[in-house]
Design an enzyme around this catalytic site. Structure first.
Site: not given
Ligand code: 5GP
Ligand code: ZN
Length: 114
Positions: A87, A100
């Protein structure tokens, strides 16, 4: 390491996570809010803001993709199918500013988009 970066803190072990795969270049751990039975995040150990920035380092990008494939294998979804997602930016609902790769699978995924 970038100060105040959540994923840098996870990589450093300052915030707990559940490891799925690790090597010199990347760390992979379970997403805290899984969107599928298998939902693992693969992050480069080096801080890069997003996938676009990571594309400037093709060796590291390749390491992330290879690690994603290894995650799919160890999670048992290599044959059944899986999805890689990066994303980037607001419209994609990106929330964490450390590049990520999401690895999703383990069940029939819905179509993506709107
Ligand atoms: P994005 O929306 O930026 O592509 O994805 C970020 C991801 O990080 C989300 O799916 C969210 O659930 C995950 N995430 C956010 N905070 C944490 C955390 O403290 N630990 C873990 N394991 N995942 C997290
Ligand atoms: Zn970071």
């Amino acid at each position: 390491m970038s100060a105040d970066c959540l994923f840098c803190k996870i990589i450093a072990g300052e915030i707990p996570s559940t490891e799925v795969y690790s090597d010199d270049a990347v760390y992979a751990f379970r997403d805290i809010n899984p969107q599928a039975r298998v939902h693992v995040l693969v992050v480069p150990r080096e801080h890069h803001e997003d996938a676009e920035a990571l594309a400037g380092n093709p060796g590291l990008l390749s390491s992330v993709l290879k690690a994603g494939a290894e995650v799919a294998r160890v999670e048992g979804v290599r044959e059944s199918g899986f999805r890689f997602v990066f994303n980037t930016g607001d419209d994609a609902c990106r929330t964490v500013f450390h590049a990520h790769l999401h690895v999703l699978g383990g069940e029939q995924l819905s179509g993506f988009g709107r």
